[in-house]
Design an enzyme around this catalytic site. Structure first.
Site, short mmCIF file in Angstrom:
data_model
loop_
_atom_site.label_atom_id
_atom_site.label_comp_id
_atom_site.label_asym_id
_atom_site.label_seq_id
_atom_site.Cartn_x
_atom_site.Cartn_y
_atom_site.Cartn_z
N LYS A 178 -13.71 -6.10 6.78
CA LYS A 178 -14.64 -6.75 5.85
C LYS A 178 -16.05 -6.79 6.42
O LYS A 178 -17.02 -6.45 5.74
CB LYS A 178 -14.14 -8.17 5.55
N ARG A 181 -14.81 -16.47 6.37
CA ARG A 181 -13.60 -15.67 6.09
C ARG A 181 -13.16 -14.91 7.33
O ARG A 181 -13.98 -14.47 8.14
CB ARG A 181 -13.89 -14.63 5.00
N GLY A 203 -4.10 -12.39 2.83
CA GLY A 203 -3.54 -13.73 2.70
C GLY A 203 -2.95 -14.30 3.97
O GLY A 203 -2.38 -15.37 3.98
N MET A 238 -4.59 -14.90 6.91
CA MET A 238 -5.44 -15.79 7.71
C MET A 238 -6.32 -16.65 6.81
O MET A 238 -6.25 -16.56 5.59
CB MET A 238 -6.24 -14.96 8.71
N ARG A 275 -15.48 -0.50 -3.07
CA ARG A 275 -14.39 0.22 -2.42
C ARG A 275 -14.01 1.41 -3.31
O ARG A 275 -14.33 1.42 -4.50
CB ARG A 275 -13.18 -0.69 -2.22
N HIS A 311 24.21 11.49 -7.63
CA HIS A 311 24.38 12.73 -8.39
C HIS A 311 23.46 12.74 -9.60
O HIS A 311 22.73 13.71 -9.84
CB HIS A 311 25.85 12.85 -8.82
N SER A 345 18.08 25.63 7.29
CA SER A 345 17.51 24.83 6.21
C SER A 345 18.00 23.40 6.42
O SER A 345 19.20 23.15 6.43
CB SER A 345 17.98 25.37 4.86
N CYS A 384 15.54 21.50 2.50
CA CYS A 384 15.95 21.58 1.10
C CYS A 384 16.54 20.27 0.62
O CYS A 384 17.16 20.20 -0.43
CB CYS A 384 16.95 22.71 0.90
N TYR A 441 8.79 26.37 5.43
CA TYR A 441 8.69 26.07 4.00
C TYR A 441 9.36 24.75 3.68
O TYR A 441 10.16 24.23 4.46
CB TYR A 441 9.32 27.20 3.17
#
Lengths: 900, 900
Positions: free
Chosen positions: B48, B118, B127, B129, B362, B480, B790, B857, B877
């Protein structure tokens, strides 16, 4: 197990062969003239060649011969599959030396020298490579043999065998061609058996075989014995790379060898008449270990006649009457051999015309009892020291000393119905009982029963405990039945798939026949045999030697040995066997027995935490009492208590009748019970909602168990009983799980102390079971929250190799039969796979927590090969079934000595 | 996912904080007078503080203030929880600077300076602190605020809030005491809501609160604003180590931070009358990405009023009419912010008496469509380059562009019956169908149906394919139903446990109400919502920008992207989405469809090899045809075919009726079928007789499949279609398994070539799936026999973490809720656990086989975080469902750019 041992020593072998400086000398002679090699030169001379040299070297009368080195074999291949230059000149010189020493002549018609040609690598590869016997026979020398033996038929029989073997092995002639020729001759002489063919037929057969040879090889059978020898040597070298030998080495994990040696050795014959003979003997009794010469011999016979059992041999002592001089020579040799090899020997010998030849000596196989006695005796005789004694006894064989078993003589006569898995050793006899209740009732009524079940589950516990033995038709070596039975030392044959059980009809069917509750069967848990009727048993005595050996073992081991036990009785038994604590106290039965199961079911059916808490409150006093009993039995020693592990559905009944009974008891509708059972159903319960996952969902279960443990410990302390509980949280996979549950357990202990106003010392440690691959992989994070790790290698194996112990019979037998696995990974730790996780777990755990105590509590904790591995990775203790504690003590000592 | 990101960046953070050289300067001022810090100093100023400094630094009108560094916090603890010496002197100097800059005075009755205090650490801990607003109010300055705002009630309301917050946060006074006092006042004024209390009441309330404070603190509420400030600063530092903050950091895996910074900032008010106001806005449209200022504002209001929705705000363009100067200033700021941050901004602002203050900026959240458009536009505007554009689009959000979804407006009005798991995205509407057959029949009859099943299995395939969407009551994200549905891009909500299905009664029960086949439901596979009736859907268009982004992604990625597809249609669809091959072609359905299942069942029921072979011969032509279709669709690209994987019991019916039908067809007795089903039953099928274990037991299955593949490849070649099959042997655990099966496959290909007289090039490679932990651990041995690995991370995850995908709902929800797991390990790869095995597997495999191709895969192949990990460990891949191919292409590019 043999395979196993080979595997472990692979690296050693590789090094030996690889670092060996290349020898220049090609041929090593052994005989009276001179002996070049010795027993240590296995890499160069092969196992057989080195052994022959050693025996000759210490002055034994070994038929002389010579060995072509493994280096020759390597050169043969480097040389494009040709014998190294000059090798055959050396062979000729060695043959000349043999001729001179034996006063025989190669290929001679009068006193022919015959030799055998055998392969022999550094590691034994039985039957994998070529052997040729009677080499040196030809059309001339065959009559020389006939004269020398006075047995013409024998001479021609030997000759035809040579032609056949030579054609087959050296020249690759199909064996069937020779057989066809033999069949013709047999027909002509109207002979049924080979042995019915008379001498004349044998002479004809030799001619016929030579014709077969010529036809298929394209050349005559070589009459020059040196030519015979040269081709035979080449054939042995060539056999090193033939596919079955290559495949054998692949399967057995043998690599790094130079090749095979070739042993050329003079033939001797025990069948040259009544002054010849042959025999086998042990230098001591291999069955009892008694120091007494033990063996048999046959006059005018060859070695194979003794083995074949066609003629009945005489006890070796009878030799004294037959030929006192030879017998006394043999006695001397016997003593010399024991002194030299410092172990009981298994020897083979032949007497050729009154002259003794030693053909073989090796350490003799023995029973467990004999191993113990031999070791103790030999230490007393100062033949070996304690360490050698400890190293030499096969730890697994101690089982034989610890359990009742069948009388071998009685067993020989028994009818074997089928063979299952040898799940828990010992012998048991009884009538068939088909349910746990039946087994309990009939046992109480004084009957001996065998509990026969498709598979067992925790509800069968009482019946299993009552029964003399347990027989199941499914499940493997680590199925519920097997594990529970081993824990108690109860005999069990598991997975006998040929036994078809009709529970309702109270009968089984095996091999087409039916047996009922009235029939008596005998089961051998050491072999898996299921036998008809009552087979006599014997209970071996535990000898003083046994205690002596255990004392030596304890002196040399560094790992502690604990036991897996759930009751004070088991704990006491294990303590008597030398257990140094409990490594795994399962708490499942504390939820099962008698009235408890109803409280447990009430908890499972509860709709909210308060209801669950009320049900758990009923269980608390039972568990506290159980813990007090166990802590008291193990006072002064640690007790690792595993919190509730199985999935909840195991505590509910699965058939409609029991569900309805349960509903009545708990004042619920049967539909509610059925629905809860359905809700708890899992496709793969092994991977499901169990272990610490139960405590995450229902923290109050953990709180109840920890409260019971802490209250029990406090109660013990107040009675001056030193309780040492260790709380084990099962099935942890992440550090966060253990952190949260450890905090909850610690807080619960704190609350219990407060409630009991106890401010004394109460050292309860908290740790976890490492049984999920992920836990082993993240051991460093997990160990921050653990006082100890206990490797649960049963589950760890299941998960790492993807194999359910309950379904192990579906494909594992195929894998073992096809040699795709070296051994059952649930019996002996898969060190190459699961072992890696064990090692990662120990290293990772200790990297973050130097004080971490590490042990193993899977079934592998009682397996000698696995214990060896545990020592290597640095475990602090192993834990096993009470009956395996002595085995583990010995194996741990052997591991310590080996790794020292 | 947020947690995920935090975790991955942990090490970075640690390093940042740890290597930071210790700053001497304690206080960093930001304002017109001067600005000491900037946006990069997050470690020192907190997130901040750094952001406030950055905004001030680029000239935005930010309410001025100053930041006490995280180093101060560290010093505070090192100093025994005391503020560092001299710190408050610095604070006083900074306050003076503020007073001067704002022409206000701390604690003044006329122009009081009020500040907020703050916390703010390097990493956001929302939230966790303490925050205190309106600090500086006391009995005097409260009237100053009343005068300045012209709103006395507001002034006293602020004052009482300060006393309450201060008492609660700084002095640990129980909140209830204040509430009790408030209740009394409300009663007295007969006020229901806080807002009903008039000004007089508020004044009384301040007095009452001061009394509460005095009573419980033992001192008066401090009137000295500096004293207030000092205690507030201490309270923020102290909150850093309070247990909930410590626990938060533990759970989130945050470590190595110095502490929290403290931000003291002048308060500004948008509710000081009609020249004041407040608003929030996006610099472009976050929904479409259109370059248009987009936001809302409220006159005479505070920020929370906009959020609370009590008053309806006006569109931000309306500001022009209200205060043209301020609006134009805001427009300028908007442009400046985009230029500075090079991204669309989400801003908060307040106008106090006509003066604009920026409170926050932001990067704005956006939809997938907006992300794509924004990225393309900003590249065109030369605001960012292609790489930045590629990096910035959340890959997972592309799903929104690829599937039909519900109209958000329509959804807001819908009745949500229950929420299951978002198993496969998209929206589907239909009437309920309860069996696969019913779904097929009703769909063919023109109805849109949702297939509702407890769980699905391969027999439901046709019904699942017909249905508009699938709803299951059990099963997880990789059940499934979920896997199949994602593969097809079919909408699916899985594991909706509140849905009780009565299949026979053709009805479901949810939340006490019953719905039948006549009822229409809508399911949202992106959120898991099950809604009543027909909710309107919209089908987003695939824009040109999308193609542009994909082109950029392809330019930068190094991993290939393949797809998991079993049919030519799926293969084609995936190819259209840019798939570069098939990474996983399952062959199960080739045994299931139509007539094939009977041949398969015949094979399973066979008593010996010849019978099995006969049945397999019937399957061969079907499979060959399937392979020709797939190879043709993927011509020129590799197709990895996995040999039969599921256990055989999945191909047999499990209910008596179907079993009897099957028996009739195959001319068997129903008892035979039942017995075979029982024989094939496994307790844990996941760990059972499946995968390559089937080929070990029944080599003829492998031979048939490989023959079909080879014949298909030959058929393609003869039609000049470039087929590139890769044969994948599943569930390998040891090198010996793969060696034997590879040899069998290679021999089968050789035989097929011979039989088909094909001598051309036929490059069929053979590899394995790494999906058992043991396989990853022994990758070096296995890779000697593999052309490719794979990684089957579905099964690998199941085994490594001991969790069945089918039973995942039993405890995983608890674990996610209690934050014991950072995310569902079946959705996003457990990199800390399973990832280790992946890494070991790749390293081990390539150590013994340099040419080894490695891919993934499992379902993780389509998950951006997992793809990032795949890039890190060096996979060649990734392979995923067709609909996730574009996501994977983008994620792979992002991974490559990140790891470059």
């Amino acid at each position: 197990m043999a395979t196993k041992t080979k595997r472990t020593s692979r690296s050693t072998r590789t090094t030996q062969a690889a670092t060996k400086s290349r020898a220049k000398k090609n041929i090593y002679y052994f005989g009276k003239t001179r002996t070049d090699g010795n027993g240590k030169q296995k890499a160069l001379l092969g196992g057989k060649g080195a052994n022959l040299a050693e025996m000759t070297g210490i002055g034994l009368p070994v038929p002389p011969g010579f060995t072509l080195t493994t280096q020759c074999c390597d050169d043969y291949y480097k040389n494009g599959k040709k014998l190294p230059a000059g090798l055959m000149d050396g062979v000729k010189r060695s043959i000349k030396m043999l001729e001179k020493e034996l006063n025989k002549k190669f290929g001679d018609a009068d006193r022919p020298l015959l030799v055998s040609v055998r392969s022999g690598a550094e590691v034994s590869m039985p039957g994998m490579m070529n052997t040729i016997l009677n080499l040196g026979l030809n059309d001339q020398s065959v009559s020389g043999v006939a004269n020398a033996t006075g047995n013409e038929r024998f001479a021609y029989d030997s000759y035809r065998r040579l032609i056949n073997m030579y054609g087959d092995v050296v020249m690759d002639v199909d064996h069937h061609h020779f057989e066809a020729a033999f069949d013709k001759i047999k027909k002509r002489y109207n002979a049924k058996l080979d042995t019915d063919v008379p001498t004349a037929g044998m002479i004809e057969l030799c001619k016929a075989y030579r014709d077969v040879y010529r036809k298929h090889v394209g050349k005559s059978f070589p009459q020059d014995p040196y030519k015979q020898l040269e081709l035979a040597i080449e054939a042995v070298f060539a056999s090193w790379m033939q596919s079955r030998a290559v495949r054998y080495r692949q399967v057995e994990g043998i690599s790094g060898l130079l090749g095979t040696a070739v042993n050329v050795q003079a033939m001797v014959y025990g069948n040259m008449g009544d002054t010849s003979g042959t025999g086998v003997a042990f230098t001591r009794d291999p069955s009892t270990g008694q120091n007494k010469f033990y063996g048999e011999f046959l006059i005018n016979a060859q070695g194979e006649d003794v083995v074949a059992g066609i003629r009945t041999p005489q006890p070796v002592e009878q030799m004294r009457k037959w030929n006192k001089k030879v017998y006394e020579q043999l006695l001397k040799i016997k003593n010399k051999l024991e002194k030299h090899y410092k172990d009981m020997q298994d020897i083979e010998f032949t007497i050729e015309n009154g002259r003794l030849f030693m053909l073989q000596t090796r350490n003799g196989k023995r029973t467990g009892a004999a191993a113990v006695k031999l070791a103790c005796d030999m230490v007393k005789e100062r033949l070996i020291d304690e360490k050698t004694a400890v190293k030499r006894i096969p730890a697994g064989d101690l089982t034989q000393l610890l359990l009742p078993s069948f009388d071998p003589a009685a067993k020989k006569k028994a009818t074997v119905l089928t063979v299952g898995l040898p799940a828990s050793p010992g012998g048991a006899v009884g009538k068939l009982a088909f349910t746990a209740e039946e087994a309990v009732a009939r046992t109480q009524a004084g009957e001996a029963v065998l509990l026969v079940r498709k598979e067992t589950n925790p509800e069968d516990i009482d019946g299993m405990h009552s029964a003399a033995g347990i027989l199941t038709s499914t499940g493997g070596m680590t199925s519920h039945a097997a594990v529970v039975a081993r824990g108690w030392g109860r005999c069990c044959v598991a997975g006998a798939g040929q036994v078809h059980i009709d529970e309702k009809g109270r009968k089984i069917k095996v091999g087409g026949k039916t047996y009922t509750h009235k029939d008596t069967l005998s089961i051998d848990g050491s072999t898996g045999e299921v036998m008809l009727g009552q087979v006599a048993t014997k209970v071996p005595k535990m000898s003083g030697d046994f205690a002596t050996v255990m004392g030596w073992a304890d002196k040399h081991r560094t790992m502690k040995v604990r036991t897996n036990a759930d009751t004070p009785a088991d704990a006491k038994r294990a303590r008597d066997f030398g257990a140094q604590g409990i490594g795994l106290c399962r708490t499942e039965h504390m939820f099962f027995e008698g009235e408890r199961i109803m409280a447990m079911r009430e908890m499972i059916m509860a709709h909210h935490r308060e209801q669950r808490q009320a049900a758990l409150n009923k269980l608390l006093p039972f568990q506290r009492k159980d813990f007090i009993g166990i802590f008291t039995a193990m006072k002064g020693l640690p007790v690792t208590v595993r919190l509730l592990d199985p999935p909840l559905h195991e505590f509910l009944p699965h058939d409609a009748k029991s569900q309805s009974e349960m509903a009545k008891r708990l004042k619920l509708s049967p539909a509610e019970v059925k629905s809860r059972v359905a809700q708890l159903h899992e496709s793969n319960p092994m991977l499901g909602h169990r272990g610490c996952r139960l405590s995450v969902t229902y923290p109050e279960i953990l709180q109840m168990q920890v409260t019971a443990i802490a209250e029990a410990a406090i109660a013990c302390k107040s009675k001056k009983v030193d309780a040492q509980p260790e709380i084990m949280i099962p099935l942890v996979g992440t550090a966060s799980e253990l952190r949260v549950l450890r905090e909850l357990a610690a807080e619960t202990i704190k609350q219990t102390r407060k409630a009991k106003k106890f401010s004394g010392k109460l050292a309860i440690t908290i740790g976890t079971m490492i049984e999920i691959p992920r836990a082993a992989l993240s051991a460093a994070e997990i160990s921050e929250h653990a006082d100890f790790f206990s490797f649960g290698t049963n589950d760890l194996t299941q998960l790492t190799i993807c194999n359910s112990r309950d379904d192990v019979n579906t494909f594992l037998p195929d894998y073992l039969a096809k040699e795709l696995l070296p051994c059952d990974p649930f019996q002996s730790l898969d060190t190459a796979g699961v072992g890696q996780l064990l090692e990662l777990g120990v290293k990772g755990g200790r990297s973050a927590n130097k004080k971490l105590k590490c042990g193993i509590c899977g079934e592998h904790g009682g397996d000698p090969a696995s214990i060896q591995f545990c020592q290597k990775v640095g475990l602090d203790y192993v834990s096993c079934s009470p009956f395996r504690v002595p085995i583990a003590r010995l194996a741990a000592a052997q591991a310590a000595l080996k790794n020292a």
